[in-house]
Scaffold this motif. Sequence first.
Motif, PDB file in Angstrom:
ATOM      1  N   PRO A 107       4.455  -1.862 -16.590  1.00 38.90           N
ATOM      2  CA  PRO A 107       5.152  -2.054 -15.307  1.00 38.90           C
ATOM      3  C   PRO A 107       5.072  -0.854 -14.375  1.00 38.90           C
ATOM      4  O   PRO A 107       5.057  -1.023 -13.151  1.00 38.90           O
ATOM      5  CB  PRO A 107       6.596  -2.325 -15.734  1.00 38.90           C
ATOM      6  CG  PRO A 107       6.492  -2.912 -17.091  1.00 38.90           C
ATOM      7  CD  PRO A 107       5.333  -2.191 -17.729  1.00 38.90           C
ATOM      8  N   GLY A 108       4.994   0.357 -14.926  1.00 39.84           N
ATOM      9  CA  GLY A 108       4.925   1.549 -14.083  1.00 39.84           C
ATOM     10  C   GLY A 108       3.718   1.572 -13.172  1.00 39.84           C
ATOM     11  O   GLY A 108       3.752   2.163 -12.081  1.00 39.84           O
ATOM     12  N   TYR A 109       2.634   0.919 -13.584  1.00 38.01           N
ATOM     13  CA  TYR A 109       1.425   0.918 -12.768  1.00 38.01           C
ATOM     14  C   TYR A 109       1.556   0.015 -11.542  1.00 38.01           C
ATOM     15  O   TYR A 109       0.803   0.172 -10.580  1.00 38.01           O
ATOM     16  CB  TYR A 109       0.227   0.466 -13.595  1.00 38.01           C
ATOM     17  CG  TYR A 109      -0.216   1.471 -14.636  1.00 38.01           C
ATOM     18  CD1 TYR A 109      -0.976   2.576 -14.277  1.00 38.01           C
ATOM     19  CD2 TYR A 109       0.133   1.326 -15.973  1.00 38.01           C
ATOM     20  CE1 TYR A 109      -1.369   3.516 -15.220  1.00 38.01           C
ATOM     21  CE2 TYR A 109      -0.263   2.250 -16.928  1.00 38.01           C
ATOM     22  CZ  TYR A 109      -1.004   3.337 -16.545  1.00 38.01           C
ATOM     23  OH  TYR A 109      -1.402   4.260 -17.483  1.00 38.01           O
ATOM     24  N   ALA A 110       2.470  -0.944 -11.586  1.00 30.94           N
ATOM     25  CA  ALA A 110       2.627  -1.879 -10.470  1.00 30.94           C
ATOM     26  C   ALA A 110       3.785  -1.500  -9.553  1.00 30.94           C
ATOM     27  O   ALA A 110       4.015  -2.173  -8.550  1.00 30.94           O
ATOM     28  CB  ALA A 110       2.839  -3.301 -11.000  1.00 30.94           C
ATOM     29  N   MET A 111       4.515  -0.455  -9.894  1.00 28.68           N
ATOM     30  CA  MET A 111       5.664  -0.055  -9.086  1.00 28.68           C
ATOM     31  C   MET A 111       5.214   0.863  -7.955  1.00 28.68           C
ATOM     32  O   MET A 111       4.198   1.553  -8.039  1.00 28.68           O
ATOM     33  CB  MET A 111       6.706   0.649  -9.956  1.00 28.68           C
ATOM     34  CG  MET A 111       7.171  -0.163 -11.161  1.00 28.68           C
ATOM     35  SD  MET A 111       7.731  -1.826 -10.756  1.00 28.68           S
ATOM     36  CE  MET A 111       9.194  -1.464  -9.801  1.00 28.68           C
ATOM     37  N   GLY A 112       5.989   0.894  -6.879  1.00 27.72           N
ATOM     38  CA  GLY A 112       5.678   1.753  -5.743  1.00 27.72           C
ATOM     39  C   GLY A 112       4.830   1.081  -4.689  1.00 27.72           C
ATOM     40  O   GLY A 112       4.477   1.719  -3.688  1.00 27.72           O
ATOM     41  N   PHE A 113       4.471  -0.178  -4.899  1.00 23.96           N
ATOM     42  CA  PHE A 113       3.696  -0.929  -3.911  1.00 23.96           C
ATOM     43  C   PHE A 113       4.597  -1.959  -3.238  1.00 23.96           C
ATOM     44  O   PHE A 113       5.698  -2.247  -3.700  1.00 23.96           O
ATOM     45  CB  PHE A 113       2.512  -1.625  -4.587  1.00 23.96           C
ATOM     46  CG  PHE A 113       1.491  -0.678  -5.152  1.00 23.96           C
ATOM     47  CD1 PHE A 113       0.468  -0.188  -4.361  1.00 23.96           C
ATOM     48  CD2 PHE A 113       1.562  -0.262  -6.477  1.00 23.96           C
ATOM     49  CE1 PHE A 113      -0.473   0.693  -4.873  1.00 23.96           C
ATOM     50  CE2 PHE A 113       0.632   0.626  -7.004  1.00 23.96           C
ATOM     51  CZ  PHE A 113      -0.388   1.107  -6.191  1.00 23.96           C
ATOM     52  N   THR A 114       4.121  -2.530  -2.146  1.00 20.48           N
ATOM     53  CA  THR A 114       4.897  -3.564  -1.467  1.00 20.48           C
ATOM     54  C   THR A 114       5.011  -4.782  -2.378  1.00 20.48           C
ATOM     55  O   THR A 114       4.120  -5.028  -3.209  1.00 20.48           O
ATOM     56  CB  THR A 114       4.220  -3.960  -0.140  1.00 20.48           C
ATOM     57  OG1 THR A 114       2.865  -4.361  -0.408  1.00 20.48           O
ATOM     58  CG2 THR A 114       4.217  -2.783   0.830  1.00 20.48           C
TER      59      THR A 114
END
Length: 314
Positions: free
Chosen positions: A49-56
């Motif tokens: 999940p950390g790889y998909a966080m921080g994006f719209t």
Amino acid sequence: MASGLAALLDDVAAIAKIAAASVDDVAGAAGKAGSKAVGVVVDDAAVTPGYAMGFTPDRELPIVWKIALGSLRNKFIFLLPGALALSVFAPWLVTPLLMIGGTYLAFEAGEKILEAFVPHEAGEEMEELALSSTALEDQKVAGAIRTDLILSAEIMFIALADLAGRPFPIQAVALAVVGLAITVGVYGMVGLLVKMDDIGLHLAKGGTRGGRALGRGLVKAMPVLLSGLATIGTAAMLWVGGGILVHGLEHYGWMAIPHLVEGLSHWAGAAPGVGAITGWLGFAVGSAVVGLVAGAVIVGIVHLVQKLRGGGEH
């Protein structure tokens, strides 16, 4: 005519029984093999999940989908044929490869622990900020797929080790079932996790008081949940990586460390009524300590080499 039809039906029935037995055999083998890899699965589900966080929000599920496709490619194009080739031509390589993967997991965990105490260098942060959103997304997806390759390799090799001695077709189908089931399960869960805050926002705007309260609770809980998942992922890396190293040392007859870990497990397992649970926890903690020591040593060596190279460039 009738006797010929009866014979044909008997043959069809016999083939059906064989096929049913084969399906049961594959299902049993896949279930047993997959259960041995549960620690790596937890790690995979906690790390991704950390790889998909921080994006719209509109990019979160597409990113998870890209990583899931990369995971399937890792498993079915590279790892499954490689694992089957190993089982036929070089089964003795399975344990060394598992130990290399376990060492890498311990190293990754060591890096994450170091990052928690030592801030990132400003240059690294500026380099990431300088990337466009598309370039940053591509970088994150590529990093996630590389990590998945290691974790998927561990899953496939752990499953392969448990399938040793089975007929080759059973091994092939069981590994395929394990790979597909774990990928669907892990990335389905990851997709749900990364959209949980959006689900919470939607509920918070709903018509019922209970729905709004649940939605607000989900939104507030997500940062804590994701932080907890990151911690669980690091702990799982240490536990799984250390456990693989312990079993590898035992396989090669280097028994000092395995005896210590097993002794801790037996001591913890003596607790009345909950011995099975505390014994497992004892082994997990002992394995995590082994992973922590191995990871710290590798991290120290890597950073020392990087420092020496950096000093040599000036």
